[in-house]
Design an enzyme around this catalytic site. Structure first.
Site, PDB file in Angstrom:
ATOM      1  N   TRP A   1       0.871  -1.178   0.000  1.00 46.87           N
ATOM      2  CA  TRP A   1       0.000   0.000   0.000  1.00 46.87           C
ATOM      3  C   TRP A   1       0.912   1.233   0.000  1.00 46.87           C
ATOM      4  O   TRP A   1       1.783   1.347   0.889  1.00 46.87           O
ATOM      5  CB  TRP A   1      -0.854  -0.048   1.260  1.00 46.87           C
ATOM      6  CG  TRP A   1      -1.819   1.071   1.426  1.00 46.87           C
ATOM      7  CD1 TRP A   1      -2.678   1.576   0.493  1.00 46.87           C
ATOM      8  CD2 TRP A   1      -2.057   1.808   2.636  1.00 46.87           C
ATOM      9  NE1 TRP A   1      -3.430   2.573   1.035  1.00 46.87           N
ATOM     10  CE2 TRP A   1      -3.063   2.744   2.358  1.00 46.87           C
ATOM     11  CE3 TRP A   1      -1.510   1.757   3.917  1.00 46.87           C
ATOM     12  CZ2 TRP A   1      -3.544   3.628   3.311  1.00 46.87           C
ATOM     13  CZ3 TRP A   1      -1.989   2.635   4.862  1.00 46.87           C
ATOM     14  CH2 TRP A   1      -3.000   3.560   4.562  1.00 46.87           C
TER      15      TRP A   1
ATOM     16  N   ASP B   1      -0.528  -5.325   9.621  1.00 46.08           N
ATOM     17  CA  ASP B   1      -1.585  -4.420   9.177  1.00 46.08           C
ATOM     18  C   ASP B   1      -2.758  -5.263   8.698  1.00 46.08           C
ATOM     19  O   ASP B   1      -2.641  -6.013   7.730  1.00 46.08           O
ATOM     20  CB  ASP B   1      -1.049  -3.522   8.036  1.00 46.08           C
ATOM     21  CG  ASP B   1      -2.071  -2.469   7.624  1.00 46.08           C
ATOM     22  OD1 ASP B   1      -3.160  -2.410   8.240  1.00 46.08           O
ATOM     23  OD2 ASP B   1      -1.784  -1.701   6.681  1.00 46.08           O
TER      24      ASP B   1
ATOM     25  N   LYS C   1     -13.217  -1.045   5.590  1.00 44.53           N
ATOM     26  CA  LYS C   1     -13.698  -1.903   4.512  1.00 44.53           C
ATOM     27  C   LYS C   1     -14.743  -2.901   5.006  1.00 44.53           C
ATOM     28  O   LYS C   1     -15.800  -3.041   4.412  1.00 44.53           O
ATOM     29  CB  LYS C   1     -12.528  -2.676   3.881  1.00 44.53           C
ATOM     30  CG  LYS C   1     -11.289  -1.847   3.587  1.00 44.53           C
ATOM     31  CD  LYS C   1     -11.543  -0.833   2.522  1.00 44.53           C
ATOM     32  CE  LYS C   1     -10.364  -0.045   2.019  1.00 44.53           C
ATOM     33  NZ  LYS C   1      -9.326   0.430   2.865  1.00 44.53           N
TER      34      LYS C   1
HETATM   35  C1  LMR Z   1      -6.623   1.763  -1.136  1.00 46.01           C
HETATM   36  O1  LMR Z   1      -5.494   1.259  -1.084  1.00 46.01           O
HETATM   37  O2  LMR Z   1      -7.208   2.020  -2.202  1.00 46.01           O
HETATM   38  C2  LMR Z   1      -7.354   2.049   0.135  1.00 46.01           C
HETATM   39  O3  LMR Z   1      -6.681   1.511   1.215  1.00 46.01           O
HETATM   40  C3  LMR Z   1      -7.659   3.479   0.286  1.00 46.01           C
HETATM   41  C4  LMR Z   1      -6.481   4.305   0.673  1.00 46.01           C
HETATM   42  O4  LMR Z   1      -6.568   4.978   1.700  1.00 46.01           O
HETATM   43  O5  LMR Z   1      -5.490   4.303  -0.048  1.00 46.01           O
END
Ligand code: LMR
Length: 392
Positions: A128, A208, A243
């Site tokens: 992420w 996480d 989510k």
């Molecule tokens: C994503 O990765 O699309 C979600 O976790 C939203 C975000 O905050 O990036």
């Protein structure tokens, strides 16, 4: 002038995509960008269980006076059996506090690790993007290793090397389930191997968990993390309800610490509370209170779990349809059927991502990440045809 000393920062690429998509007039555009669940009709509705809990909250809440930096401990504690199982505090060794969303929880976990003199965090990439941004903002070093193998499985050797090689001022950050952005989770055997490696090396794990319930179910998606926690003395866990309760903009998260002995929690949370106080003082209450109301009411809990089942089944059916399609151009879609959660990575170039957006109205992150829930029975044929045309 003082403000002239600032240099312009590019907007967060994923959030910028939301605006780009909204401004596109094409009716058959497809949004595979930011990670929100969508129904077959393309909507992201409020859960019925959340609506009911919010109504009860409005009817019964008699004050909005301050809580402390730890937020609503009823919410924090009610979640614990879902994360940690039948002995949710593991003999008094785990406790938590509320945070503004999963991002707040990750931020707090990393800031507290930094206070405990962790300087470097090993992390499988791609991850992420905000993980790297938070580390950079804290001035912590990121030590990346490849998360995935080319065949769409998790790179066990990479993560084991990181765990075994980490020093005392280093930690390893793992995704509990539904890996963002790859959808590639560790298998049960791999979690066993990770747990052994953490136990033998003494390396500190930070987990996480932002997508529990979106892979195989609430219990199933916690199994790997529980295997690990059973073997190690200490860990941090960052959690998001954005989510699995559809609470995105209400920012509902929690941060948990597992200490070697129950006595270790007090000092850890005295620091975590001080960090939270200096950053956001206390978390927003409304969304966490709604989750607490649901989890304390068996009928509402049943309704919430049924809604989660519906989400998961829809994403599974999209994955099955992609796997059944087999190929789109040079891209093998079959591994997507074995992966979990909202996301998958397509091996496409930045230029191909731009062509898909400009010529076909298909929006995805520049990394090639797609949001599985943006696909529907109606738009899947168009998506596969466009991908085949671009990824030749
Ligand atoms: C994503 O990765 O699309 C979600 O976790 C939203 C975000 O905050 O990036």
């Amino acid at each position: 002038m003082m403000l002239d000393r600032l240099s312009h920062q590019a907007p967060d690429a994923l959030l910028a995509l939301i605006r780009l998509y909204a401004a596109d007039p094409r009716e058959d555009k497809i949004d595979l960008g930011v990670g929100v669940y969508r129904t077959e009709e393309g909507a992201t509705p409020v859960f019925a269980a959340i609506k009911a809990a919010e109504q009860r909250l409005v009817d019964t809440q008699d004050s909005k006076s301050y809580l402390g930096p730890e937020g609503d401990m009823g919410f924090v504690n009610a979640l614990m059996p879902y994360l940690f199982g039948s002995d949710p505090t593991m003999g008094g060794r785990i406790s938590g506090m509320q945070t503004p969303g999963g991002t707040g929880a990750v931020r707090l976990a990393l800031a507290l690790a930094q206070k405990a003199r962790v300087k470097r965090v090993h992390m499988g990439v791609p991850s992420w993007p905000n993980h790297a941004q938070i580390l950079a903002d804290l001035g912590m070093e990121l030590a990346p290793f490849n998360h995935a193998n080319a065949d769409g499985t998790a790179n066990l050797d990479g993560v084991l090397a990181a765990i075994n090689g980490a020093g005392a001022d280093e930690a390893v950050l793992l995704h509990a389930c539904c890996h963002n952005p790859s959808g590639i989770d560790y298998t049960a055997d791999q979690w066993d191997a990770l747990a052994e490696a953490f136990a033998a090396s003494g390396t500190f794990p930070i987990i996480d968990s932002a997508y529990q319930g979106l892979g195989h179910g609430m219990e199933e998606d916690a199994a790997g993390m529980r295997t690990l926690l059973a073997k190690v003395p200490e860990a941090f866990i960052a959690y998001s309800c954005d989510k699995n309760f559809g609470q995105y903009r209400d920012r509902v998260g929690a941060f948990y610490v597992m200490a070697k002995e129950p006595g270790g929690l007090d000092t850890a949370f005295s620091n975590a509370n001080a960090l939270a106080r200096a950053a956001w003082s206390m978390p927003p209450d409304h969304g966490g209170a709604a989750v607490r109301i649901i989890l304390r009411d068996p009928d509402m809990t049943k309704l919430w779990l049924a809604e989660l089942d519906t989400m998961r089944a829809r994403m599974r059916s999209v994955r099955d349809a992609l796997a059944t399609a087999g190929r789109a151009g040079r891209i093998d879609l079959t591994p997507l059927g074995r992966q979990n959660g909202l996301f998958a990575m397509l091996p496409v170039s930045k230029e191909e991502v731009a062509t898909l957006r400009e010529e076909h109205g298909i929006y995805m992150a520049a990394s090639g990440r797609i949001n599985i829930a943006g696909l529907t029975n109606a738009n899947l044929p168009k998506f596969i045809a466009a991908l085949a045309a671009v990824a030749v």
